[in-house]
Design an enzyme around this catalytic site. Structure first.
Site, mmCIF file in Angstrom:
data_model
loop_
_atom_site.group_PDB
_atom_site.id
_atom_site.type_symbol
_atom_site.label_atom_id
_atom_site.label_comp_id
_atom_site.label_asym_id
_atom_site.label_seq_id
_atom_site.Cartn_x
_atom_site.Cartn_y
_atom_site.Cartn_z
ATOM 1 N N CYS A 101 -5.175 5.150 -0.430
ATOM 2 C CA CYS A 101 -5.483 6.345 -1.215
ATOM 3 C C CYS A 101 -5.810 5.979 -2.661
ATOM 4 O O CYS A 101 -6.632 6.642 -3.316
ATOM 5 C CB CYS A 101 -4.300 7.314 -1.208
ATOM 6 S SG CYS A 101 -3.861 7.975 0.422
ATOM 7 N N CYS A 129 0.642 5.777 -0.521
ATOM 8 C CA CYS A 129 -0.463 5.313 0.320
ATOM 9 C C CYS A 129 -1.369 4.367 -0.464
ATOM 10 O O CYS A 129 -2.053 4.797 -1.408
ATOM 11 C CB CYS A 129 -1.238 6.528 0.829
ATOM 12 S SG CYS A 129 -2.857 6.151 1.520
#
Length: 308
Positions: free
Chosen positions: A56, A53
């Site tokens: 993230c 991700c």
């Protein structure tokens, strides 16, 4: 709803926890201790992330820096969803990054996606208690205690007073739903949920109230526990009968017995009916609330079955 995340590689290099114990990695087995129990002492921010991700990798370090700067006013727990898919499913994490804030053993705030530093700081400030609101928090605690003691009418009155002051308070909305259920006013509970603003519909407290209604409706249709016990005794692998028995127990207020029967189905045949027993346990956990002792103990038992 359940959601399975794709597999990813190892943890990013910036995921290491700073010294001092303010930030740590956790997992399904230790979540109750690291988050729910720890948040009884100090607010805990939970960052659900994945190695694949992109956002993230920006959000995580930003949160870590701000948590460190808070000097103990809050703590942070990181959950890799690739390595803890069952936990992510139980908590209905549908995308990453997702951040939940726990305080007093329950989720009180959260967001999905990345935020600028200014909004992250405001989020931490709210959680750390720099916002005025102790009166509402005290009232919420009192209402919760009244409901736990069986005085749903008093609890409902307190929740209504809170909503008169803060109409968008998700904990009070959810509490009013639970009070209506306890008073036997299922239609009223549904009406309350139907009027929840769209932006609050996914809040953890609101989702838990929705699950409480669903479980109550299923329990009402379960049938006689005496008859179902006979069926299960005669055919221990009749998982439908055992599932119905669990809901009959729930309908009669025997919550622990209901949990035991569902866990037994998971033990015997986890995949039965598309993991219906595990999914129903998740709903029960939501209906009980994250700080309920039965939720905490049953989650541990479920984890031991799933990851044995």
């Amino acid at each position: 709803m359940d959601f399975l995340f794709g597999k990813g590689g190892g943890q990013p290099g910036n995921a290491a926890a700073p010294a001092g114990g303010l930030i740590k990695e956790s997992n399904t087995a230790t979540f109750a201790a690291d988050v729910i129990e720890a948040s009884m002492q100090v607010p805990v921010i939970v960052d659900f992330w994945a190695p694949w991700c992109g956002p993230c990798k920006q959000l995580g370090p930003a949160l870590e820096r701000l948590v460190t700067q808070a000097k103990g006013a809050v703590r942070m727990v990181k959950i890799n969803v690739d390595q803890n898919q069952e936990l992510a499913a139980q908590l209905r994490i549908q995308s990453v990054p997702t951040v939940y804030a726990f305080k007093g053993g329950r989720p009180v705030d959260g967001f999905v996606g990345s935020l600028p530093d200014s909004q992250l700081q405001a989020f931490i400030d709210r959680l750390a208690g720099e916002r005025v609101g102790g009166g509402i928090e005290d009232a919420l605690a009192e209402a919760k205690e009244m409901l736990a003691q069986g005085d749903a009418a008093t609890a409902a009155a307190i929740y209504q007073d809170i909503l008169a002051e803060d109409p968008r308070n998700p904990a009070a909305i959810a509490g009013l739903v639970r009070s209506a259920i306890a008073l036997g006013d299922i239609d009223g509970a549904r009406t309350i949920l139907a009027e929840v603003p769209a932006e609050l519909a996914g809040h953890a407290d609101i989702a838990a109230a929705r699950s409480a209604i669903e479980v109550h409706e299923q329990a009402e249709q379960a049938g006689s526990s005496a008859d179902l016990r006979q069926r299960v005794a005669a055919a221990p692998d009749d998982h439908q009968a055992r599932y119905d028995l669990a809901m009959a127990y729930y309908a009669s207020g025997e919550r622990e017995a209901a949990v035991d029967e569902l866990l037994e189905i998971v033990r015997r045949e986890r995949a039965w009916n598309e993991e219906a027993a595990r999914k129903q346990l998740v709903k029960l956990f939501e209906a009980f609330g994250p700080t309920d002792p039965l939720t905490i103990s049953a989650r541990r038992r479920l984890s031991s079955l799933l990851f044995a």
